[in-house]
Design a protein around this motif. Sequence first.
Motif, mmCIF file in Angstrom:
data_model
loop_
_atom_site.group_PDB
_atom_site.id
_atom_site.type_symbol
_atom_site.label_atom_id
_atom_site.label_comp_id
_atom_site.label_asym_id
_atom_site.label_seq_id
_atom_site.Cartn_x
_atom_site.Cartn_y
_atom_site.Cartn_z
ATOM 1 N N VAL A 104 0.861 -1.184 0.000
ATOM 2 C CA VAL A 104 0.000 0.000 0.000
ATOM 3 C C VAL A 104 0.896 1.232 0.000
ATOM 4 O O VAL A 104 1.796 1.338 0.838
ATOM 5 C CB VAL A 104 -0.913 0.033 1.236
ATOM 6 C CG1 VAL A 104 -1.812 1.261 1.193
ATOM 7 C CG2 VAL A 104 -1.748 -1.232 1.330
ATOM 8 N N THR A 105 0.679 2.142 -0.934
ATOM 9 C CA THR A 105 1.444 3.383 -0.959
ATOM 10 C C THR A 105 0.535 4.523 -0.528
ATOM 11 O O THR A 105 -0.505 4.766 -1.132
ATOM 12 C CB THR A 105 2.022 3.665 -2.360
ATOM 13 O OG1 THR A 105 0.976 3.638 -3.337
ATOM 14 C CG2 THR A 105 3.052 2.621 -2.723
ATOM 15 N N LEU A 106 0.943 5.195 0.540
ATOM 16 C CA LEU A 106 0.189 6.312 1.085
ATOM 17 C C LEU A 106 0.897 7.602 0.697
ATOM 18 O O LEU A 106 1.849 8.031 1.342
ATOM 19 C CB LEU A 106 0.084 6.195 2.606
ATOM 20 C CG LEU A 106 -0.506 4.892 3.155
ATOM 21 C CD1 LEU A 106 -0.478 4.881 4.678
ATOM 22 C CD2 LEU A 106 -1.928 4.686 2.645
ATOM 23 N N GLY A 107 0.450 8.194 -0.396
ATOM 24 C CA GLY A 107 1.019 9.437 -0.878
ATOM 25 C C GLY A 107 -0.087 10.441 -1.096
ATOM 26 O O GLY A 107 -1.034 10.509 -0.309
ATOM 27 N N THR A 108 -0.004 11.209 -2.170
ATOM 28 C CA THR A 108 -1.081 12.128 -2.510
ATOM 29 C C THR A 108 -2.391 11.365 -2.652
ATOM 30 O O THR A 108 -3.455 11.846 -2.282
ATOM 31 C CB THR A 108 -0.764 12.862 -3.821
ATOM 32 O OG1 THR A 108 0.500 13.519 -3.683
ATOM 33 C CG2 THR A 108 -1.828 13.889 -4.142
ATOM 34 N N GLY A 109 -2.294 10.156 -3.188
ATOM 35 C CA GLY A 109 -3.425 9.231 -3.237
ATOM 36 C C GLY A 109 -3.063 7.969 -2.477
ATOM 37 O O GLY A 109 -2.069 7.931 -1.744
ATOM 38 N N VAL A 110 -3.863 6.931 -2.644
ATOM 39 C CA VAL A 110 -3.565 5.619 -2.062
ATOM 40 C C VAL A 110 -3.440 4.620 -3.204
ATOM 41 O O VAL A 110 -4.402 4.388 -3.947
ATOM 42 C CB VAL A 110 -4.662 5.155 -1.083
ATOM 43 C CG1 VAL A 110 -4.383 3.722 -0.612
ATOM 44 C CG2 VAL A 110 -4.734 6.088 0.115
ATOM 45 N N GLY A 111 -2.255 4.067 -3.357
ATOM 46 C CA GLY A 111 -2.024 3.066 -4.390
ATOM 47 C C GLY A 111 -1.917 1.692 -3.771
ATOM 48 O O GLY A 111 -1.688 1.542 -2.562
ATOM 49 N N ALA A 126 -6.190 -4.363 -7.361
ATOM 50 C CA ALA A 126 -5.487 -3.712 -6.246
ATOM 51 C C ALA A 126 -5.624 -2.192 -6.243
ATOM 52 O O ALA A 126 -4.829 -1.502 -5.614
ATOM 53 C CB ALA A 126 -4.008 -4.100 -6.235
ATOM 54 N N GLU A 127 -6.636 -1.654 -6.906
ATOM 55 C CA GLU A 127 -6.899 -0.208 -6.802
ATOM 56 C C GLU A 127 -7.625 0.073 -5.485
ATOM 57 O O GLU A 127 -8.766 0.538 -5.452
ATOM 58 C CB GLU A 127 -7.736 0.278 -7.993
ATOM 59 C CG GLU A 127 -6.978 0.374 -9.291
ATOM 60 C CD GLU A 127 -6.023 1.572 -9.320
ATOM 61 O OE1 GLU A 127 -6.040 2.368 -8.368
ATOM 62 O OE2 GLU A 127 -5.262 1.681 -10.300
ATOM 63 N N ILE A 128 -6.933 -0.218 -4.391
ATOM 64 C CA ILE A 128 -7.595 -0.177 -3.093
ATOM 65 C C ILE A 128 -7.943 1.239 -2.643
ATOM 66 O O ILE A 128 -8.801 1.430 -1.791
ATOM 67 C CB ILE A 128 -6.743 -0.876 -2.007
ATOM 68 C CG1 ILE A 128 -5.493 -0.074 -1.699
ATOM 69 C CG2 ILE A 128 -6.393 -2.291 -2.425
ATOM 70 C CD1 ILE A 128 -4.723 -0.596 -0.514
ATOM 71 N N GLY A 129 -7.280 2.228 -3.221
ATOM 72 C CA GLY A 129 -7.565 3.603 -2.836
ATOM 73 C C GLY A 129 -8.988 4.021 -3.153
ATOM 74 O O GLY A 129 -9.505 4.986 -2.565
#
Length: 315
Positions: free
Chosen positions: A136-143, A161-164
Amino acid sequence: MKYCAGIDIGGTTIKLGIIDEEGALISKWEIPTRKGENGLLFMKDIADELRKYVDEKEGMEMEDLLGAGMGIPGPVLPDGYVEVCVNLGVKDIYPAKLLSDLMGGIPVQVANDANVAALGEMWQGAGKGHDSICMVTLGTGVGGGIVNEGRIISGMHGAGAEIGHMRVDDEEKEMCNCGGHGCLEQYASATGIVRVAKRMLAHDTSESQMREVEELTAKDVCDLAKEGDPLALKSLSYSMDRLAFILSHIALATDPQVFVIGGGVSKAGTFLTDMIAEKLKSYQSIVDIERYDVTLATLGNNAGIYGAAKLVMPD
């Protein structure tokens, strides 16, 4: 020695790396993303850069380059087709075929950039030693990126996996950037964390140092939560609870060995991952949630390079 190229294509810059067959990153560099001609311009730049590298690398011939893998910021179908990628200004292209043709037919593979980063973390990063992870990438969005038994789960439409954009609140009135309402990204991304904090500040009159910050950022919220600011802690706790809620469903759907947390927000460190792990326990179900590790990504900006190269690396 044989080599593979890893290419992480972003809207502003393209990261390139050369990885040897033992998995060591021996060189990396960046070039601007030159947009235009539906992707042909930056693809030509990539091909020129790889040829230049081979020409200048002592003892290396083009035959030593086993292939090139690419991560691209958009959905990629199983046959390599990209319908549209707004950040790159491309549509209706087959990026892998395009680069392969420009490179004289060398093998080229392409996948979504978040999925590629997950593959990189599994291969040489925080997920090393495992063959099933969720990143999970927590940046400007969630990837998000899911790798199961060594294979990326991208789905038939490239949206795996478009979990955002999984919904976590049916009552949400504000619209997400995707056009939906109540998406995880609205709560757990860097912008989402700030959004939740500002909501709490507006509806809770208790004292908080967050009120003294002129331009509140996710880092401010995380730092103040670490320092024990009650409202910052309450706010961040809620944001991570929404993330844990989604991870509990991913656990039931794909049963990964480890959850890897990356992106700018992950700089909050183990304070953040410990909070996520604790929240995850509250969603105990038919599986033993406590058996899932929640850990920090370790490759940083190199994850995409490693994962892209792994796409074409021989087993």
